[in-house]
Design an enzyme around this catalytic site. Structure first.
Site, PDB file in Angstrom:
ATOM      1  N   CYS A   3     -94.680  88.423  58.421  1.00 48.86           N
ATOM      2  CA  CYS A   3     -95.917  88.703  57.688  1.00 48.86           C
ATOM      3  C   CYS A   3     -95.666  89.745  56.600  1.00 48.86           C
ATOM      4  O   CYS A   3     -94.556  90.264  56.465  1.00 48.86           O
ATOM      5  CB  CYS A   3     -97.017  89.193  58.638  1.00 48.86           C
ATOM      6  SG  CYS A   3     -96.610  90.790  59.387  1.00 48.86           S
ATOM      7  N   CYS A   6     -94.183  93.059  57.555  1.00 44.80           N
ATOM      8  CA  CYS A   6     -92.710  93.053  57.697  1.00 44.80           C
ATOM      9  C   CYS A   6     -92.062  93.350  56.353  1.00 44.80           C
ATOM     10  O   CYS A   6     -91.093  94.108  56.259  1.00 44.80           O
ATOM     11  CB  CYS A   6     -92.222  91.692  58.194  1.00 44.80           C
ATOM     12  SG  CYS A   6     -92.865  91.211  59.803  1.00 44.80           S
ATOM     13  N   CYS A  80     -54.825  95.166  77.957  1.00 43.78           N
ATOM     14  CA  CYS A  80     -54.552  94.110  78.939  1.00 43.78           C
ATOM     15  C   CYS A  80     -55.509  92.945  78.747  1.00 43.78           C
ATOM     16  O   CYS A  80     -56.367  92.961  77.870  1.00 43.78           O
ATOM     17  CB  CYS A  80     -54.672  94.658  80.362  1.00 43.78           C
ATOM     18  SG  CYS A  80     -56.360  95.112  80.820  1.00 43.78           S
ATOM     19  N   CYS A  83     -59.244  93.559  78.558  1.00 44.48           N
ATOM     20  CA  CYS A  83     -59.720  94.058  77.251  1.00 44.48           C
ATOM     21  C   CYS A  83     -59.984  92.878  76.315  1.00 44.48           C
ATOM     22  O   CYS A  83     -60.995  92.838  75.605  1.00 44.48           O
ATOM     23  CB  CYS A  83     -58.681  94.972  76.602  1.00 44.48           C
ATOM     24  SG  CYS A  83     -58.232  96.410  77.588  1.00 44.48           S
ATOM     25  N   ASP A 498     -45.439  57.281  57.925  1.00 45.62           N
ATOM     26  CA  ASP A 498     -45.812  56.565  56.715  1.00 45.62           C
ATOM     27  C   ASP A 498     -44.507  56.202  56.005  1.00 45.62           C
ATOM     28  O   ASP A 498     -43.533  56.945  56.087  1.00 45.62           O
ATOM     29  CB  ASP A 498     -46.663  57.475  55.827  1.00 45.62           C
ATOM     30  CG  ASP A 498     -46.948  56.847  54.484  1.00 45.62           C
ATOM     31  OD1 ASP A 498     -47.471  55.727  54.459  1.00 45.62           O
ATOM     32  OD2 ASP A 498     -46.626  57.471  53.454  1.00 45.62           O
ATOM     33  N   ASP A 697     -47.391  62.170  53.882  1.00 47.24           N
ATOM     34  CA  ASP A 697     -47.239  63.145  52.793  1.00 47.24           C
ATOM     35  C   ASP A 697     -48.443  64.060  52.678  1.00 47.24           C
ATOM     36  O   ASP A 697     -48.463  64.956  51.833  1.00 47.24           O
ATOM     37  CB  ASP A 697     -46.942  62.446  51.462  1.00 47.24           C
ATOM     38  CG  ASP A 697     -48.073  61.526  51.028  1.00 47.24           C
ATOM     39  OD1 ASP A 697     -49.183  61.645  51.575  1.00 47.24           O
ATOM     40  OD2 ASP A 697     -47.844  60.699  50.134  1.00 47.24           O
ATOM     41  N   ASP A 701     -52.549  60.163  53.190  1.00 47.97           N
ATOM     42  CA  ASP A 701     -52.522  59.948  54.642  1.00 47.97           C
ATOM     43  C   ASP A 701     -53.445  60.907  55.395  1.00 47.97           C
ATOM     44  O   ASP A 701     -53.415  60.938  56.623  1.00 47.97           O
ATOM     45  CB  ASP A 701     -51.098  60.129  55.182  1.00 47.97           C
ATOM     46  CG  ASP A 701     -50.126  59.145  54.546  1.00 47.97           C
ATOM     47  OD1 ASP A 701     -50.463  57.964  54.461  1.00 47.97           O
ATOM     48  OD2 ASP A 701     -49.043  59.573  54.129  1.00 47.97           O
TER      49      ASP A 701
END
Length: 814
Positions: A3, A6, A80, A83, A498, A697, A701
């Site tokens: 609104c 805000c 470790c 964490c 290919d 390539d 492809d």
């Protein structure tokens, strides 16, 4: 915002920030336009303010990470697997973040996000709220903050280990006073007070990182490796302090007070020694990236008309014209304008032989100019160079996780709580069950269980091996996108190549010359070259290349005429010569009967036949074809020897395709496949239960590369290749496909060894520390030995990963 109130709240909040000159919020568009002084305010300050007001802000101004799907940050203070889990979970909760992967070995987090997301400020909050250091966004062109932090950490560790070792030795002498006659003159009570004072810095200063980490974990209502060490060493220290100052408390219970100051100090010192060795070893795992970064040239010779100025490479812009002298590194990517040279591209392709380059050919940053000088136009600078893209790909790969690591992550998530439960059970069993139970023995076993448990080894098992493996690949011209690709590659069953440009050179070459009566092959080639001397046609260029290769001299024909779709004609020494296809000769009423059998045989092999006639008489013919690369046959044989099926896919007709396949020893041929249908052919193989790699390539492809289980783009350093494929092979050498599979197998073997050792160590070590062997062999483990074993566990995992370098060096030349 919901609104007008805000809007007002946001506007007033933004205007209240010192340095903001103007703030206008539009409710309809949900946008705020803010003018501010950059010396006082940045985008992160604005985001934080709006967040504090209860709203979310997504910057439209381009930040270092704007427009990206991924951002990589450096995180300090992780020790470790627990964490890692904590940071990952926190990052995933940031607005707009779709995924987050944290790598303990690189101290980096790769965050995938949508365009409208919380930004770096939100990531920083998430990391710091968990008790870790946010070291900023990782930029390949800037010094790595994680590496700088690691260097500082190693310096601090060296100092603390040295102090801890000295204090531990002194405290050990005091604890074992009765062993050393010269110390027996000191009253025991004074010695205890001295040890109490000396052990305090050994535990709380030398081991400060364990206590800081434990407190951070406790604030988040969780526990980790630091908690185990902190509780273990603190228990030994507090018990010893109580025995020192209140010995009567124990005596009244009929127990002789023992002190374990030496145990408390040694626990911290030995684990810190392990951390130091681990930090040093981990820094070696990122050696490949540092070597790639070290290749970056610092300056360039910029041409301004006739003048040359030396400028920093960061100042070079696209389309600038630059000069490169012999022996210098090429500063940026570009195209040669004038001059020629041989260039060492080994840093890019892994091939040691220098490559000849001339006008119009592409060159790459950080490759070495060996012989001549040349000028070139910049086409890729900064983060757009091939080197920068390679570095980015390798960093992303090193920050990725292999699926095999998920098991370790699941175990790590419950590891520490389970260890605490086992430690408490151990204490209770040793305190209540033995007939002559002793609090001190129960305490020692409790501490041993806490200290010997090692989630670090679980956390490091996979990422360290992936770091070394992907780094070695980059040095060999093999760019692997991540841990998931590494894990898939060694499971492949079918490799689909290919044809054009992948198995073959992608350009025609003269394969056969048939001379008529009275002529030699060299004469036929010379006449053909004389006719094609000024032609730009691909077949003409192939004939001229073959003539140069054989060093045959010729004189260009006169009155040259090109006839579209047929061939060419010209006068040589006053005679009319024709070179072209069968239709051309038929139109000119020239008989091909005497060489027709040879022509049909060559055509049946999938070759293009060109006829040469002089004064209306056929005098010879040449056959041209797109020939296989020199490495193709050996590569196919190598793959088949590994038990892999090899297939070839092409848009060519079945005859041409089978001719090439026969030459290379390929049994499965997929011919006359349109570019848009290549992906469908890959999917058919997958439906049949095959695990498929597609080698192409990387341009036409791309759909098939993306559809395959593993896409391998070969001999292409393009963005399309890198995006569509899982592996990019910088070199045109097809044997690199075999090398990539071998690297994957070797890396996965090391990962499995690491995980086995990490699990095996904890499964065996914890029961021994709890006293499981005591009823059978009378073996009990003191905390200092448990601490040494724990340090050795982490170090062994990292060292095994580093062993990959030796294994790869030994096998990559095979």
């Amino acid at each position: 915002m919901s609104c007008a109130a805000c809007v007002r709240r946001v506007e007033e909040g933004l205007r209240g920030i010192p340095g903001v000159r103007k703030a206008v919020v539009n409710f309809a568009t949900e946008k705020a336009l803010v003018e501010y002084e950059p010396e006082l305010v940045d985008i992160n300050v604005l985001q934080t303010k709006i967040s504090d007001l209860g709203y979310e802000a997504f910057p439209e101004a381009k930040q270092p990470s704007a427009g990206k799907d991924k951002v990589t940050i450096s995180v300090g203070g992780m020790t470790c697997a627990a964490c890692v889990r904590r940071v990952e979970n926190a990052l995933k909760k940031v607005s707009g973040v779709t995924d987050a992967g944290v790598n303990l070995a690189t101290a980096r987090a790769t965050v995938t996000h949508v365009p409208n997301w919380g930004g770096l400020a939100a990531l920083e909050r998430a990391v710091t709220e968990q008790g870790y250091q946010f070291l900023g966004e990782t930029d390949s062109s800037a010094p790595d903050p994680a590496e700088s932090a690691r260097i500082r950490d190693i310096k601090e560790l060296k100092l603390k280990v040295a102090c801890g070792a000295v204090l531990s030795v002194i405290i050990f002498f005091g604890s074992m006073q009765h062993w050393f006659g010269f110390l027996q003159v000191i009253p025991r009570e004074i010695m205890l007070y001295a040890m109490f004072v000396l052990t305090a810095p050994a535990v709380f200063w030398v081991g400060s990182r364990f206590f800081t980490g434990a407190v951070k974990a406790a604030r988040q209502m969780t526990s980790d490796m630091n908690t185990l060490v902190a509780v273990g060493s603190l228990s030994a220290y507090l018990y010893s302090a109580t025995a020192t100052f209140f010995p009567h408390f124990f005596m009244t219970a009929g127990v002789m007070p023992h002190v374990y100051y030496d145990g408390a100090a040694m626990i911290v010192t030995l684990i810190l020694v392990g951390r130091l060795l681990e930090a040093r070893a981990k820094s070696k795992t990122s050696l490949a990236i540092r070597q790639l970064l070290g290749l970056k040239p610092k300056t360039a010779h910029l041409l301004n008309g006739v003048d040359t100025a030396d400028v920093a490479v960061e100042e070079v812009r696209v389309d600038d014209v630059l000069l490169v002298k012999p022996g210098e590194s090429i500063p940026v990517d570009g195209l040669i304008i004038a001059g020629e040279s041989t260039i060492d591209e080994s840093m890019l392709t892994g091939e040691s032989m220098p490559v000849s380059k001339g006008a119009g050919q592409k060159i790459f940053a950080a490759t070495i100019n060996k012989t001549g000088s040349f000028t070139f136009r910049a086409t890729g600078v900064g983060s757009e160079t091939a080197l920068a893209q390679i570095i980015r790909l390798v960093e992303e790969a090193q920050g990725s996780k292999a699926p095999i690591q998920r098991l370790a992550d699941r175990v790590a998530s419950v590891f520490v709580p389970v260890v605490f439960v086992i430690a408490l059970i151990t204490f209770a069993v040793w305190y209540f069950l033995p007939e002559q139970s002793a609090f001190s023995r129960a305490l020692l076993n409790f501490v041993s269980v806490l200290v010997i448990a090692c989630p670090c080894a679980l956390g490091l098992a996979t990422p360290t091996a992936i770091m070394v493996g992907t780094g070695l690949g980059a040095q060999s011209g093999i760019l692997i996108k991540g841990g998931e690709t590494l894990e898939k590659v060694h499971k492949l069953t079918v490799i689909v190549f290919d044809k054009t440009g992948t198995l073959t050179r992608g350009e025609p070459a003269v394969t056969d010359i048939v001379a008529g009566d009275g002529f030699t092959e060299d004469q036929i080639l010379a006449y053909a070259a004389a006719l094609e001397a000024v032609s730009e046609h691909p077949l003409a260029q192939a004939i001229l290349r073959e003539t140069r290769r054989k060093k045959i001299n010729f004189t260009a024909g006169e009155k040259f005429t090109a006839l579209s779709g047929l061939g060419a004609q010209a006068f040589l020494e006053g005679k009319l010569y024709l070179l072209g296809n069968r239709l051309f000769l038929q139109q000119e009423n020239i008989s091909i009967e005497k060489l027709e059998q040879a022509a049909e045989k060559l055509a049946g092999e999938g070759k293009t036949v060109v006829y040469l006639a002089a004064e209306k008489n056929l005098i010879g013919l040449l056959a041209l074809a797109d020939v296989p690369k020199a490495s193709a046959k050996a590569a196919v044989d190598s793959l088949k020897s590994r038990g892999l099926q090899v297939a070839m896919m092409t848009g060519d007709n079945i005859g041409t395709a089978k001719a090439i396949a026969r030459e290379l020893g390929i049994d499965q041929v997929l011919a006359e496949v349109l570019p848009g249908s290549k992906a469908d052919e890959v999917k058919k193989l997958q439906k049949a239960g095959e695990i498929v790699a597609m080698v192409g390539d990387g341009i036409n492809d791309a759909p098939a590369l993306a559809a395959a289980d593993v896409g391998i783009a070969i001999g292409a350093g393009t963005d399309v290749a890198m995006e569509a494929s899982d592996i990019t092979l910088i070199s045109d050498d097809l044997f690199s496909v075999t090398k990539a599979i071998r690297l994957s197998e070797t890396t996965m073997r090391v990962i499995k060894q690491n995980l086995f050792w990490a699990f095996f160590y904890n499964v065996i070590g914890i029961p021994i520390a709890a006293g499981a062997l005591y009823p059978f062999f009378g073996i009990l483990l003191n905390p200092e030995f448990a601490a040494a074993a724990m340090a050795a566990s982490s170090l062994s995992v990292v060292s095994n990963s580093l062993r990959l370098r030796g294994l790869w060096k030994k096998r990559s030349d095979v």
